[in-house]
Design a protein around this motif. Structure first.
Motif, PDB file in Angstrom:
ATOM      1  N   TYR A   2       0.836  -1.183   0.000  1.00 13.61           N
ATOM      2  CA  TYR A   2       0.000   0.000   0.000  1.00 13.61           C
ATOM      3  C   TYR A   2       0.877   1.241   0.000  1.00 13.61           C
ATOM      4  O   TYR A   2       2.057   1.200   0.332  1.00 13.61           O
ATOM      5  N   ALA A   4       0.337   5.344   1.359  1.00 13.73           N
ATOM      6  CA  ALA A   4      -0.517   6.324   2.022  1.00 13.73           C
ATOM      7  C   ALA A   4       0.259   7.618   2.190  1.00 13.73           C
ATOM      8  O   ALA A   4       1.441   7.603   2.537  1.00 13.73           O
ATOM      9  N   ILE A  48      -4.914   6.904   0.082  1.00 13.92           N
ATOM     10  CA  ILE A  48      -4.456   5.531   0.292  1.00 13.92           C
ATOM     11  C   ILE A  48      -4.738   4.742  -0.967  1.00 13.92           C
ATOM     12  O   ILE A  48      -5.848   4.823  -1.518  1.00 13.92           O
ATOM     13  N   GLU A  49      -3.748   3.999  -1.425  1.00 10.70           N
ATOM     14  CA  GLU A  49      -4.014   3.052  -2.510  1.00 10.70           C
ATOM     15  C   GLU A  49      -3.376   1.727  -2.149  1.00 10.70           C
ATOM     16  O   GLU A  49      -2.331   1.683  -1.521  1.00 10.70           O
ATOM     17  N   GLN A  50      -4.043   0.661  -2.507  1.00 10.27           N
ATOM     18  CA  GLN A  50      -3.568  -0.668  -2.146  1.00 10.27           C
ATOM     19  C   GLN A  50      -3.474  -1.542  -3.389  1.00 10.27           C
ATOM     20  O   GLN A  50      -4.479  -1.808  -4.039  1.00 10.27           O
ATOM     21  N   GLU A  51      -2.270  -1.968  -3.664  1.00 10.25           N
ATOM     22  CA  GLU A  51      -1.976  -2.964  -4.703  1.00 10.25           C
ATOM     23  C   GLU A  51      -2.814  -2.806  -5.966  1.00 10.25           C
ATOM     24  O   GLU A  51      -3.320  -3.773  -6.518  1.00 10.25           O
ATOM     25  N   ALA A  76     -11.545  -3.157  -0.675  1.00  8.76           N
ATOM     26  CA  ALA A  76     -11.018  -2.516   0.532  1.00  8.76           C
ATOM     27  C   ALA A  76     -11.340  -3.339   1.779  1.00  8.76           C
ATOM     28  O   ALA A  76     -10.557  -3.354   2.727  1.00  8.76           O
ATOM     29  N   SER A  79      -8.731  -5.619   3.134  1.00 13.60           N
ATOM     30  CA  SER A  79      -7.497  -4.967   3.555  1.00 13.60           C
ATOM     31  C   SER A  79      -7.684  -4.382   4.946  1.00 13.60           C
ATOM     32  O   SER A  79      -8.709  -3.767   5.238  1.00 13.60           O
ATOM     33  N   TYR A  81      -6.260  -1.828   6.067  1.00  9.57           N
ATOM     34  CA  TYR A  81      -6.333  -0.383   5.922  1.00  9.57           C
ATOM     35  C   TYR A  81      -7.693   0.034   5.379  1.00  9.57           C
ATOM     36  O   TYR A  81      -8.239   1.058   5.768  1.00  9.57           O
ATOM     37  N   GLY A  82      -8.251  -0.755   4.510  1.00 10.59           N
ATOM     38  CA  GLY A  82      -9.584  -0.473   3.998  1.00 10.59           C
ATOM     39  C   GLY A  82     -10.638  -0.583   5.072  1.00 10.59           C
ATOM     40  O   GLY A  82     -11.592   0.193   5.113  1.00 10.59           O
ATOM     41  N   THR A 160      -6.249   2.789 -11.374  1.00  9.34           N
ATOM     42  CA  THR A 160      -5.504   2.314 -10.208  1.00  9.34           C
ATOM     43  C   THR A 160      -4.369   3.256  -9.838  1.00  9.34           C
ATOM     44  O   THR A 160      -3.741   3.083  -8.811  1.00  9.34           O
TER      45      THR A 160
END
Length: 180
Positions: A2, A4, A48-51, A76, A79, A81-82, A160
């Protein structure tokens, strides 16, 4: 993996800082972290972005409640974080409606209401749980960045690489790259 970052709007433009979310357990913790990054109560965005699976934007304006947008709630939800962003309120659920049993649901014969029927226990669909309540697709406030120059339509169409696209739209891409 991720990424952030915090973007705080100041009199001199946007200021970026990398942030670790390991110690953040709740949305309230995340909002406090954002507020600490801007002592003048300016607008702060947590990106925040994840993979390449989902992205989230949390906007904190002074002491106001944080506003949230998540591009794909189902992704999300998988995750940690999600899960911070996917509050009961955001998902349209009653607080505490996470599938945990409450005393009113107990039956005197020792079973709980909502126990699977025999055909569900024998391999029927019967999938239950809070994950089913999480929609596929975006949730939250799609107008979260309207006044900053990113329309609802633009936000919904972001790829993305949304964090980079948002920073470019805000004129903060160089600032964001310093912490990436």
């Amino acid at each position: 993996m991720y990424f952030a970052a915090l973007l705080a709007r100041t009199e001199d433009g946007w200021k970026a800082s990398d942030t670790e979310l390991d110690d953040v357990e709740t949305l309230s913790d995340l909002a406090d972290l954002a507020r600490e990054s801007s002592p003048d109560e300016d607008t702060v965005l947590v990106l925040i972005e994840q993979e390449d699976a989902w992205f989230g934007v949390v906007r904190v304006d002074g002491e106001d409640d944080p506003r949230i947008y998540v591009s794909d709630a189902a992704a999300a939800a998988r995750s940690s974080y999600g899960e911070i962003l996917l509050t009961d309120e955001l998902l349209g659920r009653e607080p505490g409606a996470d599938g945990s049993a409450d005393l009113d649901a107990l039956d005197l014969d020792g079973t709980e209401d909502g126990e699977p029927d025999e055909d569900e226990a024998d391999g029927g669909d019967g999938a239950t749980g809070s994950a089913d309540a999480v929609p596929h697709g975006p949730v939250g406030d799609p107008q979260i960045l309207d006044d900053l120059g990113v329309s609802e339509k633009e936000l919904r169409l972001m790829s993305t690489e949304a964090v980079t696209e948002i920073a470019e739209s805000l004129g903060a891409s160089e600032t964001l790259e310093t912490v990436r």
